[in-house]
Design an enzyme around this catalytic site. Structure first.
Site, PDB file in Angstrom:
ATOM      1  CG  ASN A  13      -1.702   1.242   1.417  1.00  0.00           C
ATOM      2  OD1 ASN A  13      -1.796   2.050   0.497  1.00  0.00           O
ATOM      3  ND2 ASN A  13      -2.292   1.414   2.594  1.00  0.00           N
ATOM      4  CD1 TRP A  14       3.908   1.332  -2.789  1.00  0.00           C
ATOM      5  CD2 TRP A  14       3.697   2.416  -4.741  1.00  0.00           C
ATOM      6  NE1 TRP A  14       4.773   0.759  -3.690  1.00  0.00           N
ATOM      7  CE2 TRP A  14       4.662   1.405  -4.897  1.00  0.00           C
ATOM      8  CE3 TRP A  14       3.389   3.227  -5.837  1.00  0.00           C
ATOM      9  CZ2 TRP A  14       5.326   1.187  -6.095  1.00  0.00           C
ATOM     10  CZ3 TRP A  14       4.042   3.007  -7.038  1.00  0.00           C
ATOM     11  CH2 TRP A  14       5.002   1.994  -7.166  1.00  0.00           C
ATOM     12  CE  LYS A  15      -0.084   3.198   4.735  1.00  0.00           C
ATOM     13  NZ  LYS A  15       0.021   3.283   6.193  1.00  0.00           N
ATOM     14  CD  GLU A 101      -2.793   5.543   6.632  1.00  0.00           C
ATOM     15  OE1 GLU A 101      -2.764   5.612   5.391  1.00  0.00           O
ATOM     16  OE2 GLU A 101      -1.894   4.983   7.296  1.00  0.00           O
ATOM     17  CD  GLU A 171      -3.648  -2.635   7.265  1.00  0.00           C
ATOM     18  OE1 GLU A 171      -2.564  -2.943   6.768  1.00  0.00           O
ATOM     19  OE2 GLU A 171      -4.175  -1.519   7.092  1.00  0.00           O
ATOM     20  N   GLY A 177       2.273   2.114  10.673  1.00  0.00           N
ATOM     21  CA  GLY A 177       3.212   3.230  10.518  1.00  0.00           C
ATOM     22  C   GLY A 177       3.915   3.611  11.809  1.00  0.00           C
ATOM     23  CB  SER A 217       5.022  -2.016  11.792  1.00  0.00           C
ATOM     24  OG  SER A 217       4.623  -0.670  12.020  1.00  0.00           O
ATOM     25  N   GLY A 238       2.739  -1.167   4.189  1.00  0.00           N
ATOM     26  CA  GLY A 238       2.850   0.238   3.833  1.00  0.00           C
ATOM     27  C   GLY A 238       4.288   0.617   3.579  1.00  0.00           C
ATOM     28  N   GLY A 239       4.942   1.154   4.603  1.00  0.00           N
ATOM     29  CA  GLY A 239       6.294   1.708   4.473  1.00  0.00           C
ATOM     30  C   GLY A 239       7.271   0.821   3.716  1.00  0.00           C
TER      31      GLY A 239
HETATM   32  P1  PGA Z   1       2.766   0.133   7.539  1.00  0.00           P
HETATM   33  O1  PGA Z   1       1.314   0.331   6.877  1.00  0.00           O
HETATM   34  O2  PGA Z   1       3.301  -1.160   6.964  1.00  0.00           O
HETATM   35  O3  PGA Z   1       3.560   1.333   7.097  1.00  0.00           O
HETATM   36  O4  PGA Z   1       2.571   0.048   8.992  1.00  0.00           O
HETATM   37  C1  PGA Z   1       0.441  -0.746   6.734  1.00  0.00           C
HETATM   38  C2  PGA Z   1      -0.847  -0.246   6.140  1.00  0.00           C
HETATM   39  O5  PGA Z   1      -1.268   0.858   6.485  1.00  0.00           O
HETATM   40  O6  PGA Z   1      -1.469  -0.928   5.301  1.00  0.00           O
END
Ligand code: PGA
Length: 256
Positions: A13-15, A101, A171, A177, A217, A238-239
């Site tokens: 998930n690149w956001k 989010e 999640e 994050g 994470s 994400g990250g």
């Molecule tokens: P993260 O994000 O790996 O940066 O914690 C996960 C997500 O929001 O899907």
């Protein structure tokens, strides 16, 4: 490492990261690193503006492209929104719905998450439906109640035959994050609970076949032990998905 016949799905998930040119480079780099790693599905969920470039860059590779949201109406006066038909015509195969989010900053509720999920499934998209408790809920000892309720509300009215295109991503919001990962046992406990709720709503067979991811994470250092858990069928990342080498290591960890 895999223990069931369920399909493992590793999704990035690149956001709100990556311009189209950066997306092209990142997808090319990721595709080269995950070539032939077909022990799991590999998905990158990109910002809407990157979709066309991403679909083109991923063509002929084993990287599939997803979006990060979809509107529930087919068309009309919904400024800033994107319909499921727009996504499918653009070559998108997956869509994330109900990310924390979106719930936290953009007013998504279980009702809108359910409507968006239904719209995505009706259009033939594979929907990654996210849910999970916030820190105060975990500390109050009501994770089970919250997650059960979200699962039931978010799945309302979805027929069992559409579950084949659904993925649930557990999640925990406190892990997103933050660098604070759920322990493998915590992830397993809640993924298993979600599966039980799905069994109660539908059938044992439907629950047994459903892919349930963990997200929060997940990284190249902790993926293997999370994915080793029997009810954790993949990750939403994400990250670490922004760095092709790190993301590819998670894909490696998911190979059977
Ligand atoms: P993260 O994000 O790996 O940066 O914690 C996960 C997500 O929001 O899907």
């Amino acid at each position: 490492m895999k223990k069931t016949s369920r399909r493992v799905v590793i999704a990035g998930n690149w956001k709100m990261n990556m311009t189209p040119s950066a997306a092209k480079a990142a997808i090319e780099a990721t595709a080269a690193l995950v070539k032939g790693k077909d022990g799991c599905d590999v998905v990158l969920c990109v910002p809407f503006i990157d979709v066309a470039t991403a679909v083109e860059a991923a063509r002929g590779t084993n990287v599939k492209i997803g979006a990060q949201n979809v509107h529930f109406e087919k068309k009309g006066a919904f400024t800033g929104e994107i319909s499921a038909d727009m996504l499918t015509e653009a070559g998108v195969e997956y869509v994330i719905v109900g990310h924390s989010e979106r719930r936290q900053y953009f007013g998504e509720t279980d009702e809108t998450v359910n409507k968006r999920t239904r719209a995505g499934l009706d259009a033939g998209l594979k929907v990654i439906m996210c849910l999970g408790e916030v820190l105060a809920e975990r500390q109050a000892g009501i994770t089970e109640e919250i997650v059960s309720m979200q699962t039931k509300l978010d799945l309302a009215g979805i027929p069992e035959e559409q579950l084949k295109n659904l993925i649930i991503a557990y999640e925990p919001v406190w892990a997103i994050g933050t660098g604070l990962t759920a322990t493998p046992d915590q992830a397993e406990e809640v993924c298993c609970l979600i599966r039980k709720v799905v069994a109660g709503l539908y059938s044992e067979a439907a629950a047994e076949a459903l892919t349930i991811q963990y997200g929060g994470s997940m990284n190249d250092g902790n993926a293997a032990e999370l994915l080793a858990k029997v009810d954790v069928d993949g990750g939403l990342i994400g990250g670490a998905s922004l760095v092709p080498e790190k993301f590819a290591k998670i894909v490696d960890a998911a190979q059977a």
